[in-house]
Write an enzyme that holds these catalytic residues in place. Structure first.
Site, PDB file in Angstrom:
ATOM      1  N   GLN A  77       0.828  -1.203   0.000  1.00  0.00           N
ATOM      2  CA  GLN A  77       0.000   0.000   0.000  1.00  0.00           C
ATOM      3  C   GLN A  77       0.865   1.257   0.000  1.00  0.00           C
ATOM      4  O   GLN A  77       0.349   2.357  -0.197  1.00  0.00           O
ATOM      5  CB  GLN A  77      -0.938   0.009   1.217  1.00  0.00           C
ATOM      6  CG  GLN A  77      -2.064  -1.009   1.122  1.00  0.00           C
ATOM      7  CD  GLN A  77      -3.022  -0.968   2.301  1.00  0.00           C
ATOM      8  OE1 GLN A  77      -3.192  -1.971   2.969  1.00  0.00           O
ATOM      9  NE2 GLN A  77      -3.658   0.164   2.561  1.00  0.00           N
ATOM     10  N   ARG A 135      -9.387  -0.276   7.200  1.00  0.00           N
ATOM     11  CA  ARG A 135     -10.271   0.684   6.549  1.00  0.00           C
ATOM     12  C   ARG A 135     -10.604   1.845   7.487  1.00  0.00           C
ATOM     13  O   ARG A 135     -11.760   2.196   7.679  1.00  0.00           O
ATOM     14  CB  ARG A 135     -11.549   0.018   6.072  1.00  0.00           C
ATOM     15  CG  ARG A 135     -12.210   0.819   4.945  1.00  0.00           C
ATOM     16  CD  ARG A 135     -13.407   0.107   4.399  1.00  0.00           C
ATOM     17  NE  ARG A 135     -13.940   0.766   3.222  1.00  0.00           N
ATOM     18  CZ  ARG A 135     -14.395   0.124   2.156  1.00  0.00           C
ATOM     19  NH1 ARG A 135     -14.376  -1.172   2.118  1.00  0.00           N
ATOM     20  NH2 ARG A 135     -14.880   0.783   1.134  1.00  0.00           N
ATOM     21  N   CYS A 136      -9.554   2.386   8.083  1.00  0.00           N
ATOM     22  CA  CYS A 136      -9.782   3.564   8.911  1.00  0.00           C
ATOM     23  C   CYS A 136      -8.471   4.317   9.028  1.00  0.00           C
ATOM     24  O   CYS A 136      -7.427   3.833   8.641  1.00  0.00           O
ATOM     25  CB  CYS A 136     -10.288   3.197  10.295  1.00  0.00           C
ATOM     26  SG  CYS A 136      -9.026   2.631  11.430  1.00  0.00           S
ATOM     27  N   GLU A 161     -13.203   5.293   4.090  1.00  0.00           N
ATOM     28  CA  GLU A 161     -13.230   4.620   5.378  1.00  0.00           C
ATOM     29  C   GLU A 161     -14.424   5.006   6.234  1.00  0.00           C
ATOM     30  O   GLU A 161     -14.727   4.341   7.219  1.00  0.00           O
ATOM     31  CB  GLU A 161     -11.907   4.899   6.090  1.00  0.00           C
ATOM     32  CG  GLU A 161     -10.768   4.340   5.247  1.00  0.00           C
ATOM     33  CD  GLU A 161      -9.392   4.767   5.677  1.00  0.00           C
ATOM     34  OE1 GLU A 161      -9.294   5.778   6.381  1.00  0.00           O
ATOM     35  OE2 GLU A 161      -8.428   4.090   5.309  1.00  0.00           O
TER      36      GLU A 161
END
Lengths: 284, 805
Positions: free
Chosen positions: B236, B383-384, B759
Site C-alpha cells: 500500500q 479501513r480507517c 473509510e
C-alpha cells in the site's frame, strides 16, 4: 493450503473403482463432490495417496421415482435434487433441506452420496435421511449391502460402511404428511448451529406419526424416536411440543464451538425444533 | 463561435470531471479476469518460498533440523534466524518503533509465527518441505489477556531489557510497551467528580482482521549483473518499502525498484513490512533467481496484521439537561507479540484522540497503555485512519450509555451536544482543529429521511406486542453521528519512520492533448484511475477519458507515502489539483501568446482559454498542448509538464449520520437489518458512483465486524478463527440493502474541498449496527454488551436479561 502429492484415478465403472480401492487399501479414498475431502487434504488433515474420482461412473447418477420408492444415485448433486420437479412433488423436504446447504456453487458439486457417506456431523443430509428412514446402499468386494440410515453413523466420520465399500445409492419411501427442514446458521456456507427435520402425518386433529431428526447437535445425526413418540397421538399442541422438545434434548449432546456454548445450542435446538414442528404440522 | 460550437454544458459533460458519475475505467480488466496481481507475475526460473510456522503461542525453540527438507528433490534452501543473523536481518524494525523477529530467534511468541523459510522449485515442493522441517519446541506459559499480561511475572519479550524505555517513553512492566496520554487529566477528573451525571462503561472493540480478498505476497528478483533489486508486492506504500529496503539492505535506493501491481484490497493489511518480504528478498539475493512468496488464507488471518483489540474504559459527564461537560478514557491496547502498529511515528495510538467525536466537549483526557501478549502483531488501520474506528465506536457507545443514564432520547442527546456549524474551525479538547462541518443539518436530514419519530412509535408498538407475548422479535434503532480525521498528514507532525506524509503528482501533457499523470499513492480497488483523472479533467480541461493515471512503480511514479487512512484524495488528490494548476498557468501563457494578447487578458473556460470579453477567440487545451511542444514561444521552454508535492496544512474531517433499523430474535439471537440509511459528508464529491461503491463496501465490512467477524484465541493462544468458515465474511446473502445520501461541506483548506470517504462507512457503520442491537434490548435494562453481536452473544444478552423465562 497445498495437499500432499497424490495419484488421481478416474474409473469408468463401479467394478474398476472397487478394484482400485482393493488395490490401494488404506492409501485410497473415493471422492464425489470433494467439498469435504479436498479441504481436509489441503489442510493436510487427510493424506490420500490415491484419490479415486467417481464422477465418470454413470451408474451412480440419476434420480429414480418408482411408485412411492425414491432412489438417488450417490453422485446426484444437491443442485440436481433442488432442480428435480418430480422429487419436489413427492418429497419436498429434500429441496427445502438442500437449499440450506452452502451456496449454488457448492451445490453444483456437492453430492448426496458424499454428504451422507462422509460421516461429518455438520452435514444436513444424514439427519434428513434418518428422518426419512432411508436405506444406504453400499457395494464392496462381498457384494451389495443395504444399511439403514438410522444405524449407519457410529461417531464423527465413523460409519457402518467398510473401507473397501462404496456407497452407491440412497433410497427411501416418499414421505407422507407435512414436512419441514429448519436450520439456524451463522451465514451462508456454515454448518448448522441447530437443524431439525420433521415429518408429521395427521388424521383429523391428531398426529398419527412423527419422525424427528436433529443435525450438528451430537457427533452423529440424532433421530429422536422419543421426540416423535411424544407427538404421536396428540393434537400437536404446545404441551405435546414441549414434551417432544424435552425428549429431543435428552437425545442430543452438542459440543461448544465458535457457534456458541452448549447451553445456547440446547436452547436453540428447542426453538428450531418447535418451528419445524409448527411448520410441518401446518402442512400436514 | 457558430452553431457547431458545443455549448458550455456539453463541453463540461465531455470532460467527465469532478461530480461526474463516471464508470470506473479499471473495471473493464477486473470484470474480465485481466487484472495483473502479484500471483499473476511469473518470472523465468522463479522459485517459491513458504514458511514453517509455530504451532505454539509461546515456546522456546530448542532446535531446528532442516536436513530432511533439504534432502527433498527440488528444495533449494531452508533459511532460519541463524542464516539471517550475519546479515542483521533476523530481526527487523516495525513501523511503531519496536523490532520484530523475521524468523524465530530462540523463541516463538504467537501461534503462526514464522520459524523457517523454505525455498523450492515450486510451491508444491515447498509445501512438502515445510512438513519435513523438524522443530523442537519447549512450551512456555501463554498470556492472551492484556490485563493479565500487565500483572504477570512471565516475560514475553526477553530481548528487551527490563526498565528501559521503549520508542514512546517509559515502560512500567516487562510486558508494557508505552503509555501515551493527551488532554488534561486533572481538569477532566475534577469535572467528572462534580458532574450532575456520569456514565461509566468498559467498551471493548474486539480483535478483527482486514482479510483482503488477495492475501499478501511478493516476487523478489535480484539481478546480480546490474545489481538491481526489483520487488513486485502487495504494498500500500511502495515508496516507503523502497526506502526501508534500502536502509535495511544497504542497497542504494536507485538500485531498488518496488512495484505494486493490481492489488486485491488492502484495508490496512498491506501497509506493513512482513517477514515474507524480507525472506523472499534475501532468498533472491542468495540464489540469484526470482523468489515468489504468497500467503494462503490461514497464513494471512493468523500472522499478518490484525486490527483493533482495544479495551476502552470510559467516563462521560453531563449536566442533568444533557450537556456533556467532560470525557475521560483509558485504553488497554493489546498489540500482540511485537508492536507492529501502523501509525504515524508520534502517535502510538494513532488518532484515537479524535474520540470526542462530533461533540463540543470542553475538557477531555485519553491515556492508552500498549501491552504485549502472545498474539499476532499488527494493530493496523482496517479501513480507517489510525484508530479512528475505535474512537468513533467508543464515543458513540458512550453517548448511548449516557442517554440511558439521563433517560433521554439518544438522537436528542446528540443534537444538543453537536459542534455547531458556526464553531468551525473547531479546536477540540484533545488538540485537533476540525476543518469544517455542519452536523445539525446532516442529523436533521437523516432523522427526517427515516421518519425517526415514526420508527420510535413502531418500536414501542412492537415492544408492547412482545410484552403481550405476541412476538419474539424486537426492533432496535441504531444511531451514529461520526466524525473522522483523515488525510495524514501535515509533515510537521505526521511521519512514518521519519518520512513525512506528503504526497505527489506528476503530469505530462502529450502534444496531441492527451495526458498521463503519476501519483505516489496506489489504488487497491478505490478507483484512482477513474477519480484522479476527473480531478485533472476539471483542472486542466482535458477529458478524463484522455488521461491515464499510473501508480505503484517507484521507478516511474513520484515519491509518495501511499494509500491508507483515506489519505489519497486529501493528499495526493490535492497534489493532483495543484500540479494541474501549474499546467494551467503555463497553458495560460501559451494561449495568450497564441492569441496575441497579454497573459492577464485570457481566462480559463472549461476546456480552453478565451480572450476576456471575446469568447469567440480561444485556444483549446489540445491546441495549447500542441503549441507547447511544436512552436517556439519566446521566454517559455518547450513541453507541458508539472509536478507537485503537497504537504497538507491540516487533516480533513469527513462526517456522517447513519441509522440502522434491526430486528432481533431474542430466542435464537438471529438478526435482520431492515433498513440502513447512510448520509456521508465527504466535502466535494468527485464521483458519486465511486462514493456509493465505497460506502456499500465499507458498510458491509462494518456489518461483518459488528455482527460476527473476530480473531479469537483460546487460553492456549490457539487461533480459533483461521479460516473463512469461522471468520465471518458476508456474502451477498447476508448483506442488507443500503440507502445512501449526502450533504456537502467542502474542506476549506483542500484545493478542491474534498475530504476522503473510503473509510467513513467502516468507521460509522460499526457503531450504527452495534447501537441497534443495544437499542433493541435497552427497555430490558441492557447498558452495554461486547461485540461481535453474533447469534450466541445476542442470545446471551437476552438470556441474562431474563427474556427466556
Amino acid at each position: 493450503m497445498i495437499p500432499a502429492a497424490f495419484e488421481y484415478h478416474r474409473p469408468g465403472d463401479l467394478p474398476s473403482a472397487l478394484a482400485l480401492l482393493q488395490q490401494h487399501g488404506d492409501e485410497a479414498r473415493v471422492i464425489a463432490g470433494g467439498h469435504s475431502l479436498i479441504p481436509m487434504m489441503k489442510l493436510r488433515m487427510a493424506e490420500v495417496p490415491h484419490l479415486i474420482d467417481l464422477q465418470a461412473i454413470d451408474a451412480l447418477r440419476g434420480i429414480r421415482i418408482d411408485g412411492t420408492r425414491i432412489t438417488l444415485g450417490a453422485m446426484v448433486t444437491q443442485h440436481e435434487l433442488i432442480a428435480h420437479e418430480g422429487l419436489a412433488r413427492v418429497a419436498p423436504i429434500l429441496r427445502e433441506a438442500a437449499l440450506q446447504i452452502a451456496d449454488p456453487q457448492v451445490r453444483y458439486m456437492g453430492t448426496i452420496g458424499g454428504n451422507v457417506a462422509n460421516g461429518d456431523p455438520g452435514n444436513d443430509m444424514p439427519g434428513l435421511m434418518q428422518c426419512l428412514d432411508a436405506t444406504f446402499h453400499v457395494t464392496g468386494p462381498g457384494g451389495e449391502r443395504a444399511i439403514p440410515a438410522r444405524s449407519f453413523y457410529e461417531s464423527a466420520y465413523m460409519t457402518a460402511r467398510e473401507e473397501d465399500e462404496i456407497l452407491t445409492a440412497v433410497s427411501f419411501d416418499a414421505p407422507t404428511g407435512g414436512q419441514a427442514y429448519e436450520k439456524q446458521k451463522r451465514k451462508i456456507g456454515d454448518y448448522a448451529t441447530a437443524a431439525a427435520a420433521v415429518i408429521l402425518t395427521r388424521s383429523g386433529a391428531t398426529c398419527t406419526h412423527a419422525s424427528i431428526a436433529m443435525t450438528n447437535l451430537s457427533d452423529v445425526p440424532v433421530w429422536s424416536e422419543a421426540a416423535g413418540a411424544a407427538l404421536t397421538g396428540t393434537p400437536c399442541d404446545e404441551a405435546a411440543m414441549l414434551n417432544a422438545i424435552a425428549a429431543m434434548l435428552a437425545d442430543i449432546d452438542p459440543a461448544g464451538d465458535n457457534r456458541g456454548p452448549v447451553e445456547f445450542k440446547r436452547h436453540t435446538a428447542g426453538i428450531i425444533l418447535a418451528r419445524a414442528i409448527a411448520r410441518a404440522w401446518s402442512r400436514a | 463561435m457558430n452553431d457547431l460550437t458545443p455549448d458550455r454544458d456539453d463541453r463540461t459533460a465531455k470532460l467527465k470531471g469532478i461530480g461526474c458519475a463516471r464508470k470506473r475505467v479499471e473495471d473493464a480488466r477486473f470484470t474480465q479476469g485481466k487484472g495483473n496481481y502479484v500471483d499473476d507475475i511469473k518470472l523465468p526460473g522463479m522459485l517459491f518460498g513458504d514458511f514453517v510456522r509455530s504451532p505454539y503461542a509461546h515456546a522456546r525453540v530448542k532446535s531446528i533440523d532442516t536436513s530432511a527438507a533439504l534432502a527433498l528433490d527440488g528444495v533449494v534452501a531452508v533459511l532460519t534466524a541463524r542464516d539471517l543473523e550475519p546479515l542483521g536481518l533476523h530481526w527487523m524494525p516495525t513501523l511503531a518503533g519496536d523490532k520484530q523477529m523475521v524468523l524465530a530467534d530462540g523463541k516463538v511468541l504467537f501461534q503462526g509465527q514464522e520459524v523457517a523459510f523454505v525455498v523450492a522449485r515450486d510451491r508444491y515442493v515447498a509445501a512438502d518441505a515445510v512438513e519435513l522441517v523438524a522443530v523442537e519446541y519447549e512450551e512456555l506459559p501463554v498470556l492472551t489477556n492484556p490485563f493479565e499480561a500487565m500483572q504477570s511475572d512471565i516475560v514475553l519479550r526477553e530481548d528487551l531489557t527490563p526498565g528501559t524505555d521503549g520508542a514512546h517513553g517509559p515502560r512500567r512492566h516487562h510486558n508494557h510497551i508505552f503509555l501515551w496520554e493527551e488532554g488534561d487529566r486533572t481538569a477532566t477528573e475534577q469535572v467528572i467528580a462534580s458532574a450532575d451525571v456520569v456514565a461509566e462503561e468498559m467498551v471493548y472493540y474486539h480483535r478483527t482482521h482486514p482479510c483482503p480478498l488477495e492475501t499478501c505476497g511478493c516476487v523478489a528478483s535480484m539481478d546480480k549483473v546490474n545489481g538491481k533489486l526489483t520487488v513486485y508486492g502487495t504494498f500500500q506504500a511502495p515508496h516507503v518499502v523502497r526506502t526501508v529496503a534500502s536502509l535495511l539492505s544497504g542497497i542504494e535506493e536507485r538500485n531498488i525498484r518496488i512495484v505494486s501491481p493490481d492489488i486485491g484490497g488492502g484495508f490496512g493489511n498491506k501497509v506493513g513490512v512482513y517477514p515474507g518480504y524480507v525472506c523472499s528478498i534475501v532468498a533472491s539475493i542468495v540464489t540469484g533467481v526470482p523468489v515468489k512468496w504468497v500467503e494462503d488464507r490461514m497464513d494471512n488471518l493468523m500472522a499478518t496484521a490484525f486490527a483493533r483489540d482495544y479495551w476502552m474504559k470510559g467516563r462521560i459527564a453531563a449536566t442533568k439537561e444533557g450537556r456533556i461537560t467532560g470525557l475521560w478514557c483509558h485504553v488497554t491496547a493489546d498489540h500482540g507479540a511485537f508492536d507492529a502498529c501502523a501509525d504515524p511515528t508520534r502517535f502510538p495510538a494513532g488518532f484515537f484522540h479524535i474520540c470526542t467525536g462530533s461533540y463540543d466537549i470542553p475538557v477531555a483526557y485519553v491515556g492508552v497503555d500498549g501491552v504485549y501478549t502472545n498474539k499476532a502483531p499488527g494493530g493496523v488501520a482496517y479501513r480507517c485512519s489510525f484508530r479512528v474506528t475505535e474512537a468513533a465506536y467508543f464515543i458513540e457507545r458512550m453517548i448511548e450509555v449516557l442517554a440511558i443514564e439521563l433517560n433521554m432520547d439518544a438522537a436528542e442527546l446528540r443534537r444538543i451536544n453537536f459542534i455547531r456549524a458556526d464553531q468551525f474551525p473547531y479546536h477540540s479538547a484533545l488538540g485537533w482543529e476540525y476543518d469544517s462541518g455542519d452536523y445539525h443539518t446532516a442529523w436533521d436530514k437523516a432523522l427526517k429521511a427515516v421518519d425517526y419519530a415514526g420508527l420510535r412509535r413502531e418500536q414501542a408498538e412492537r415492544l408492547a406486542a412482545f410484552k403481550r407475548g405476541e412476538t419474539r422479535k424486537l426492533i432496535g434503532i441504531g444511531l451514529t453521528h461520526f466524525t473522522e480525521i483523515v488525510g495524514a498528514g501535515p509533515v510537521k507532525n505526521c511521519d512514518i519512520l521519519g518520512m513525512g506524509m506528503f504526497d505527489s503528482c506528476e503530469i505530462r501533457i502529450h502534444p496531441t492533448g492527451s495526458a498521463i499523470a503519476r501519483l505516489g499513492t496506489i489504488s487497491q480497488g478505490q478507483g484512482h484511475a477513474t477519480t484522479f483523472a476527473q480531478i485533472l479533467a476539471s483542472e486542466i480541461g482535458i477529458p478524463a477519458d484522455s488521461i491515464t493515471i499510473e501508480e505503484g512503480d517507484t521507478d516511474t511514479a513520484p515519491y509518495g507515502l501511499g494509500t491508507y487512512g483515506s489519505r489519497s484524495t486529501p493528499v495526493a488528490g490535492a497534489a493532483t489539483a495543484m500540479a494541474g494548476r501549474k499546467i494551467r498557468a503555463k497553458a495560460q501563457m501559451i494561449a495568450a501568446y497564441l492569441l496575441e494578447v497579454h497573459d492577464d487578458d485570457v481566462e480559463f473556460d472549461i476546456d480552453r482559454f478565451t480572450v476576456k470579453g471575446a469568447p469567440e477567440r480561444f485556444k483549446t487545451m489540445a491546441e495549447i498542448a500542441y503549441a507547447a511542444y511544436n512552436q517556439a514561444i519566446p521566454g517559455i521552454e518547450p513541453g507541458l509538464e508539472a509536478v507537485s508535492y503537497y504537504d497538507p496544512p491540516n487533516m480533513t474531517y469527513p462526517f456522517g449520520a447513519y441509522i440502522c433499523v434491526m430486528e432481533i430474535d431474542v430466542d435464537t439471537g438471529e438478526t435482520q437489518i431492515r433498513q440502513f440509511y447512510a448520509l456521508d459528508d465527504c466535502g466535494t464529491r468527485i464521483n458519486p458512483m465511486v462514493i456509493e461503491g465505497q460506502v456499500h463496501g465499507g458498510l458491509t465490512e462494518a456489518l461483518a465486524i459488528a455482527m460476527g467477524q473476530e480473531i479469537a484465541y483460546d487460553e492456549m493462544g490457539n487461533m480459533k478463527t483461521a479460516t473463512l468458515m469461522d471468520f465471518f465474511m458476508p456474502t451477498a446473502w447476508e448483506t442488507p440493502h443500503y440507502t445512501t445520501d449526502h450533504t456537502e461541506t467542502p474542506s476549506p483548506h483542500h484545493p478542491i474541498g474534498a475530504k476522503g470517504v473510503g473509510e467513513s462507512p467502516n468507521v460509522g457503520g460499526v457503531p450504527a449496527f452495534s447501537n441497534a442491537v443495544h437499542d433493541a434490548l435497552r427497555p430490558f435494562g441492557l447498558r452495554h454488551t461486547h461485540m461481535p453481536h453474533d447469534h450466541w452473544r445476542i442470545w446471551k444478552a437476552a438470556h441474562d436479561l431474563g427474556l427466556h423465562g
